[in-house]
Enzyme design. Structure first.
Site, short mmCIF file in Angstrom:
data_model
loop_
_atom_site.label_atom_id
_atom_site.label_comp_id
_atom_site.label_asym_id
_atom_site.label_seq_id
_atom_site.Cartn_x
_atom_site.Cartn_y
_atom_site.Cartn_z
CB SER A 177 -0.97 0.00 1.19
OG SER A 177 -0.25 -0.14 2.40
CG HIS A 205 -3.85 -0.62 -2.37
ND1 HIS A 205 -4.41 0.63 -2.32
CD2 HIS A 205 -3.47 -0.91 -1.10
CE1 HIS A 205 -4.35 1.09 -1.09
NE2 HIS A 205 -3.79 0.18 -0.33
CE LYS A 236 -7.78 1.23 0.87
NZ LYS A 236 -6.83 0.42 1.63
#
Ligand SMILES: *Cc1c(COP(=O)(O)O)cnc(C)c1O
Length: 390
Positions: A177, A205, A236
């Site tokens: 990250s 991610h 996200k």
């Protein structure tokens, strides 16, 4: 309570005090920060779905039908057909037998890890794994061993020398990250098979962003079916909120019974579930593929400009592009100066990253205008030169 004031003073002295910038409006490529419009270069809304019309419409319709709150935990009365639909869709998306929702990635990692291992077991964790993995490991009371970042040989030696009698869990971020590089999932899958361990990947991610179909780092690395526990988040790349685990039916049944952050928490609300369902449809459609292509092109442009100027981007290969700066005060000054020039990027300091490796964590979005990214890279380079970083 003098200790509180002392601790706050100490954080200020060390340049580690944290405060929040106020953002107005949706997470678009440009946003209003502290009253001024700037380029947003630190959002995890990678594909721009957080304010996509189809997600908004789905959320609004769900509120009209189902109301706002879910009323209870899943195991009480808070289990709506939307929860089941989203879990079935997630399992289909990830190509696993089943999936289970969690309220966010942080509580998912706490719940998963503390359910799977305990006293007498061993967790092997990449040194750069997310804080929620570390906290889940501490909560589990299993032996917690950290291996050097992405060092699979180092991990193999650690497993050989520490070989315990209990369960063995290898856990890694799919995309790291704060560094934007990827785990070596093929090698980790080989090692976990050799050593009879479980392998867990946190794809906060990678989900929606990586792989031909947006299924994440596991798809991109060609290891579907070889990762026991695929955790990912909905807040996200998918632009919504929440988290999931995809895996075998047996694993999901087990987590439903044993993951305390699942059992003892009010379930996700209808609007969030409907938006997540719409997001998965979108990510799986030709429009999703096009957004991923645009993100990749923007990332390549931005990364190349920065490395070409002489910055160390820590081997990033994804839309997370760190710019290594060094000290805490220095990175905050860099961030302040950039904001003055109309570019919003946060400085990342300890304990999020190791001491001395403070960085600007730039994140590229599919919805960024390429010219604006080139301009931002030029501004970053000019300040970097002025501060003696490059
Ligand atoms: C953001 C993040 C989480 C936490 O997810 P939330 O849904 O924001 O709580 C977990 N793991 C990683 C690697 C993350 O980057």
């Amino acid at each position: 309570m003098t200790f509180i004031q002392q601790e706050l003073d100490s954080l200020r002295h060390r340049g580690l005090y944290r405060s929040m910038r106020l953002v107005e409006g949706a997470q678009k490529g440009r946003v209003v920060v502290d009253g001024r419009e700037v380029l947003l270069l630190c959002s995890n809304n990678y594909l721009g779905l957080a304010d996509h019309p189809r997600l908004k419409e789905a959320a609004i319709r769900a509120v009209e039908t189902w109301g706002v709150g879910s009323g209870a935990a899943r195991l009480v009365s808070g289990n709506m057909s939307l929860h089941r639909q989203l879990e079935e869709r997630l399992a289909e998306f990830k190509g696993t037998e089943a999936a289970i929702l969690f309220n966010n990635g942080y509580s998912a990692n706490l719940g998963i890890i503390s359910a799977l291992v305990g006293r007498g077991d061993t967790i092997y964790s990449d040194r750069l794994n997310h804080a929620s993995i570390v906290d889940g490991a501490l909560l589990s009371r299993a032996k917690f061993l950290r291996y050097p970042h992405n060092d699979v040989d180092g991990l193999r030696r650690l497993i050989e020398t520490n070989r315990g009698s209990g369960r063995q869990l290898i856990v890694t971020d799919g995309v790291f990250s704060m560094d934007g590089d990827m785990a070596r999932l093929r090698e980790l899958a080989d090692l976990k098979e050799e050593s009879d361990a479980l392998l867990m990947v946190d794809d906060a991610h990678g989900t929606a962003v990586l792989g031909e179909h947006g299924r994440g780092s596991v798809e991109l690395s060609g290891v579907p079916g070889r990762v026991d526990i695929q955790m990912g988040t909905l807040g996200k790349g998918l632009g919504s909120f929440g988290a999931y685990v995809a895996g075998s039916l047996e694993l999901i049944e087990y987590l439903r019974n044993r993951a305390r952050s699942f059992v003892f928490s009010t379930s996700l609300p209808p609007a969030v579930l409907a938006a997540s369902l719409a997001a998965i449809e979108l990510v799986s459609s030709p429009e999703g593929a096009e957004l991923r292509q645009r993100l990749a092109a923007n990332t390549a442009l931005f990364s190349r400009a920065l490395t070409g100027s002489g910055f160390d981007t820590l081997g990033s290969t994804t839309q997370i592009v760190p710019v290594l700066v060094g000290g805490a005060e220095q990175v905050m000054e860099f961030s302040r100066r950039l904001l003055e020039e109309g570019v919003f990027v946060q400085g990342i300091r300890p304990p999020t990253v190791p001491v001395g490796s403070c960085r600007l964590r730039c994140t590229v979005m599919a919805t960024h205008d390429p010219d604006e990214l080139a301009d931002a890279a030029a501004r970053i380079a000019a300040i970097g030169r002025d501060m003696g970083i490059i």
